[in-house]
Write a protein that holds these residues in place. Structure first.
Motif, short mmCIF file in Angstrom:
data_model
loop_
_atom_site.label_atom_id
_atom_site.label_comp_id
_atom_site.label_asym_id
_atom_site.label_seq_id
_atom_site.Cartn_x
_atom_site.Cartn_y
_atom_site.Cartn_z
N GLU A 1 -12.87 -1.54 7.14
CA GLU A 1 -12.70 -0.81 5.88
C GLU A 1 -11.23 -0.52 5.62
OE1 GLU A 1 -16.67 1.84 5.08
OE2 GLU A 1 -15.44 2.40 6.82
N VAL A 2 -10.49 -0.16 6.68
CA VAL A 2 -9.06 0.08 6.51
C VAL A 2 -8.36 -1.19 6.04
CG1 VAL A 2 -6.91 0.64 7.72
CG2 VAL A 2 -8.99 1.93 8.21
N GLU A 3 -8.72 -2.31 6.65
CA GLU A 3 -8.12 -3.60 6.27
C GLU A 3 -8.40 -3.90 4.80
OE1 GLU A 3 -5.77 -6.33 7.07
OE2 GLU A 3 -6.88 -6.35 8.97
N ALA A 4 -9.64 -3.66 4.36
CA ALA A 4 -10.02 -3.98 2.98
C ALA A 4 -9.36 -3.04 1.98
CB ALA A 4 -11.53 -3.90 2.84
N LEU A 5 -9.11 -1.80 2.41
CA LEU A 5 -8.59 -0.81 1.47
C LEU A 5 -7.07 -0.80 1.36
CD1 LEU A 5 -10.91 2.25 2.25
CD2 LEU A 5 -10.86 0.89 0.16
N LEU A 6 -6.39 -1.47 2.26
CA LEU A 6 -4.92 -1.39 2.27
C LEU A 6 -4.32 -1.72 0.91
CD1 LEU A 6 -3.71 -2.85 5.70
CD2 LEU A 6 -3.11 -0.64 4.69
N PHE A 7 -4.79 -2.77 0.27
CA PHE A 7 -4.24 -3.18 -1.02
C PHE A 7 -5.35 -3.35 -2.06
CE2 PHE A 7 -1.30 -4.73 2.24
CZ PHE A 7 -0.15 -4.06 1.86
N VAL B 1 -3.51 6.53 0.23
CA VAL B 1 -3.60 7.31 1.47
C VAL B 1 -3.70 6.40 2.68
CG1 VAL B 1 -5.08 8.92 2.75
CG2 VAL B 1 -4.62 9.31 0.33
N VAL B 2 -4.48 5.34 2.55
CA VAL B 2 -4.64 4.39 3.66
C VAL B 2 -3.30 3.75 3.99
CG1 VAL B 2 -5.77 2.27 4.42
CG2 VAL B 2 -7.06 3.98 3.13
N ARG B 3 -2.57 3.32 2.98
CA ARG B 3 -1.27 2.68 3.22
C ARG B 3 -0.29 3.66 3.86
NH1 ARG B 3 -2.11 0.09 -1.74
NH2 ARG B 3 -0.89 1.63 -2.89
N GLU B 4 -0.21 4.86 3.31
CA GLU B 4 0.73 5.84 3.86
C GLU B 4 0.44 6.12 5.34
OE1 GLU B 4 0.36 9.23 1.37
OE2 GLU B 4 1.72 8.46 -0.19
N THR B 5 -0.84 6.22 5.66
CA THR B 5 -1.20 6.49 7.05
C THR B 5 -0.87 5.29 7.94
OG1 THR B 5 -3.04 7.82 6.23
CG2 THR B 5 -3.06 7.27 8.56
N MET B 6 -1.17 4.09 7.42
CA MET B 6 -0.89 2.88 8.19
C MET B 6 0.60 2.66 8.37
SD MET B 6 -2.52 0.36 9.68
CE MET B 6 -2.15 -1.28 10.34
N PHE B 7 1.35 2.86 7.31
CA PHE B 7 2.79 2.57 7.35
C PHE B 7 3.55 3.61 8.18
CE2 PHE B 7 2.72 0.15 3.04
CZ PHE B 7 2.01 -0.88 3.66
N SER B 8 2.92 4.74 8.44
CA SER B 8 3.60 5.75 9.26
C SER B 8 3.85 5.25 10.69
CB SER B 8 2.77 7.04 9.31
OG SER B 8 1.54 6.83 9.99
N TYR B 9 3.15 4.18 11.09
CA TYR B 9 3.36 3.60 12.42
C TYR B 9 4.60 2.70 12.46
CZ TYR B 9 -1.18 5.27 14.01
OH TYR B 9 -2.23 6.07 14.39
N GLY B 10 5.19 2.46 11.29
CA GLY B 10 6.34 1.58 11.24
C GLY B 10 5.91 0.13 11.39
#
Length: 415
Positions: free
Chosen positions: A133-139, A93-102
């Protein structure tokens, strides 16, 4: 278990035979390396698997014994636990949200108005997390991000070297087409692990006592999932070390391309099993029966000896291991098998009845608890003797039945 790359350099060939060059567990230099690796690994607790790999790479450096060092490290890792970070949101979920910014970059510009930090802050706000937390959870779902939470057994250098030798020995079975073992004791544990690892077998009794078991190997034409089955067969090997008397002969095809080779081991090997033996008894009912026999009959007063799980009934693709064997001290060929049926679970009872009917054994005495949902009709058509008991078997009745069965099957006992 060790990978083939860590096993192949340790293979030694002698004509049509193959063996493993095991390390000397008493070698001070080997022990020093093992001690250093144990200390290094334990220092990585609560750090990531990636951090451990970097530390190991730094330790290996330009060593020429890197195969040995990485083999020890593999043993440590295989027996440890790496766990993902506890996450309020799944990394997906974190990746999908982050990657939506392109695509994002450290600094914003006309083509990319949102910087990476800005995207992190926006995602953090949307998911009610901090940017860190977002940074840590990305991968965080990558194994490299898992953290070492349990370093496994309380390793000593000697223990680690012994386990390394075991892993080398069983790794040869990755390339086996056929495995033959001969065992003379501890049948229960052997079959427990054969079933656990789902190995295909054919068993034969030996005239000298004990049993020969033929197992199809991972490269047998009868095996489909070769890699998985190979790991299962290799995983089984330590079960043999729980026996006091055993032999093993495997036909293997090493990757060096030498064709079929013989790989042999027996009970004189110094290898140690990390498997645990089963308890002497599976239930209180069995323990009480053995204790009552010892107290009321025993070898001094009686003519019968009571042995624990010392014979098999081979039933096609499975076996039945009766709880006890009564052996007549006057003539060892006069033997009565005894099976206590006192467990209530329906599936257990169904399988037990199926095995009794399949065995159809005339020298088997079944002691059946009356509280079970079975009657004499359930045993119709079998040649085994059945004796029901209300609370516990009455030893006097059991011995009378044993004597009657022996008289019928073997004739009068010697004087």
């Amino acid at each position: 278990m060790l990978t083939s790359e860590l096993i192949r350099p340790q293979l030694r060939f002698h004509g049509k035979s193959v063996s493993i060059a095991m390390v000397d567990q008493q070698d001070p230099k080997r022990r020093q390396i093992a001690a250093e690796l144990i200390e290094l690994f334990q220092s990585q607790r609560d750090r990531t698997q990636e951090a451990w790999e970097q530390a190991l790479t730094a330790y290996v450096g330009s060593r020429i014994d890197y195969i040995f060092v990485r083999g020890l490290a593999k043993v440590l890792v295989d027996n440890a636990t790496f766990t993902p970070l506890p996450a309020p949101q799944t990394p997906t979920v974190v990746r999908e949200t982050m990657f939506s910014y392109g695509p994002v970059f450290p600094n914003s510009d006309m083509l990319h108005p949102v910087s990476r930090d800005g995207a992190l802050a926006s995602v953090a706000q949307n998911l009610q997390l901090s940017p860190e937390e977002v940074e840590a959870l990305l991968f965080a779902d990558r194994h490299a991000s898992y953290r070492l939470t349990d370093t496994g057994p309380d390793w000593t250098p000697a223990m680690l070297l012994a386990r390394y030798n075991l892993e080398l020995a069983r790794g040869v079975l990755y390339w086996a087409s056929h495995l033959t073992i001969e065992i003379a004791d501890n049948y229960k544990d052997i079959w427990k692990f054969i079933k656990l690892f789902k190995l295909m077998f054919i068993a034969h009794s030996l005239s000298t006592g004990g049993y020969r078991i033929e197992l199809d190997g991972p490269i047998s034409p009868f095996v489909g999932a070769t890699l998985r089955y190979g790991r299962q067969m290799a995983a089984f090997l330590p079960a043999l070390f729980l026996c006091e008397q055993w032999k093993m002969h495997a036909t293997v095809y090493p990757p060096q391309g030498r064709g079929a080779m013989n790989y042999k081991m027996d009970h004189t090997s110094n290898l140690q099993s990390h498997f645990k033996r089963s308890g002497e008894f599976d239930s209180r009912l069995e323990a009480d029966f053995a204790a009552e026999f010892a107290a009321k009959i025993g070898e001094r007063r009686g003519k019968w000896r009571l042995l624990r799980e010392s014979e098999l009934l081979i039933l096609g693709d499975t076996v039945m291991i009766p709880d006890f064997v009564m052996v007549d001290s006057r003539d060892e060929h006069r033997r009565i098998l005894i099976e206590l049926v006192g467990f209530w679970h329906p599936d257990y009872l169904r399988r037990k009845l199926e095995k009794v009917h399949a065995a159809n054994c005339s020298h088997l005495l079944l002691l059946v608890y009356k509280g079970l949902n079975v009657t004499e009709e359930d045993f119709q058509g079998v040649s085994s003797e059945v004796l029901f008991f209300p609370n516990k078997p009455v030893m006097k009745d059991v011995m009378a039945t044993v004597e009657a069965m022996a008289q019928r099957l073997y004739g009068p006992a010697p004087a």
